[in-house]
Motif scaffolding. Structure first.
Motif, mmCIF file in Angstrom:
data_model
loop_
_atom_site.group_PDB
_atom_site.id
_atom_site.type_symbol
_atom_site.label_atom_id
_atom_site.label_comp_id
_atom_site.label_asym_id
_atom_site.label_seq_id
_atom_site.Cartn_x
_atom_site.Cartn_y
_atom_site.Cartn_z
ATOM 1 N N LEU A 1 44.429 36.801 48.755
ATOM 2 C CA LEU A 1 44.100 38.083 49.357
ATOM 3 C C LEU A 1 43.974 39.179 48.299
ATOM 4 O O LEU A 1 43.067 40.004 48.341
ATOM 5 N N LYS A 2 44.888 39.161 47.329
ATOM 6 C CA LYS A 2 44.847 40.150 46.245
ATOM 7 C C LYS A 2 43.555 40.016 45.445
ATOM 8 O O LYS A 2 42.941 41.016 45.077
ATOM 9 N N GLN A 3 43.146 38.794 45.191
ATOM 10 C CA GLN A 3 41.921 38.574 44.417
ATOM 11 C C GLN A 3 40.689 39.025 45.194
ATOM 12 O O GLN A 3 39.740 39.541 44.612
ATOM 13 N N GLN A 4 40.699 38.898 46.519
ATOM 14 C CA GLN A 4 39.573 39.340 47.334
ATOM 15 C C GLN A 4 39.487 40.864 47.393
ATOM 16 O O GLN A 4 38.403 41.428 47.394
ATOM 17 N N ILE A 5 40.642 41.526 47.453
ATOM 18 C CA ILE A 5 40.671 42.980 47.615
ATOM 19 C C ILE A 5 40.435 43.705 46.294
ATOM 20 O O ILE A 5 39.758 44.728 46.253
ATOM 21 N N THR A 6 40.996 43.181 45.212
ATOM 22 C CA THR A 6 40.907 43.845 43.912
ATOM 23 C C THR A 6 39.473 43.797 43.392
ATOM 24 O O THR A 6 38.900 42.721 43.262
ATOM 25 N N PRO A 7 38.894 44.951 43.089
ATOM 26 C CA PRO A 7 37.534 44.936 42.547
ATOM 27 C C PRO A 7 37.541 44.389 41.117
ATOM 28 O O PRO A 7 38.522 44.528 40.391
ATOM 29 N N PRO A 8 36.438 43.786 40.707
ATOM 30 C CA PRO A 8 36.383 43.273 39.333
ATOM 31 C C PRO A 8 36.409 44.420 38.326
ATOM 32 O O PRO A 8 35.859 45.494 38.573
#
Length: 151
Positions: free
Chosen positions: A9-16
């Protein structure tokens, strides 16, 4: 929620993070600041008859002064948000840090607020410079005394 689900979930929410764009902005802005410093050096050498050996101190003082003025006007913060380390690494970052601390604590008074907090960062930088100069001079004096180097 399990740790793996949380990480997904963190990886999906955090922008690159745009590393290359940040690097280029820091490089360009830092280079522009250094080019302005070089222009100020040339100005002092042409109009005030400084030499390459003596122009450093007034140039640094002018750059720090300009950074302090820009910080007081709120412009250096915007530059720092855009350029990141490109605005913090040159000597102008030192002026920005000193004045930012003073502005932040001005409500506490001139002595306890501005005066004491302004030198929290500047004091350690000045102390490091003085102590470093002392030890470098001490080492050079030892080398001169035993005949390894010339004064």
């Amino acid at each position: 929620m399990e740790e793996q689900q949380y990480n997904d979930l963190k990886q999906q929410i955090t922008p690159p993070i745009p590393y290359i764009a940040n690097l280029l902005k820091a490089f360009v802005v830092g280079g522009i600041i250094c080019a302005i410093g070089q222009a100020i050096s040339f100005f002092y050498m042409i109009f005030f008859d400084f030499t390459e050996q003596t122009v450093g101190n007034p140039t640094v003082a002018t750059m720090v002064f300009l950074a302090m003025i820009l910080t007081g006007l709120g412009l250096y913060r915007k530059l720092g948000q855009f350029a990141g380390a490109g605005s913090a690494v040159p000597v102008t970052g030192f002026g920005n840090a000193v004045i930012s601390a003073a502005i932040e604590h001005r409500s506490e008074g001139m002595v306890l607020g501005v005066g004491s907090n302004m030198f929290k960062l500047a004091g350690s930088v000045i102390l490091f410079g003085v102590v470093s100069a002392f030890f470098v001079t001490l080492i050079k004096m030892i080398f001169v005394t035993i005949g390894i180097a010339q004064w």
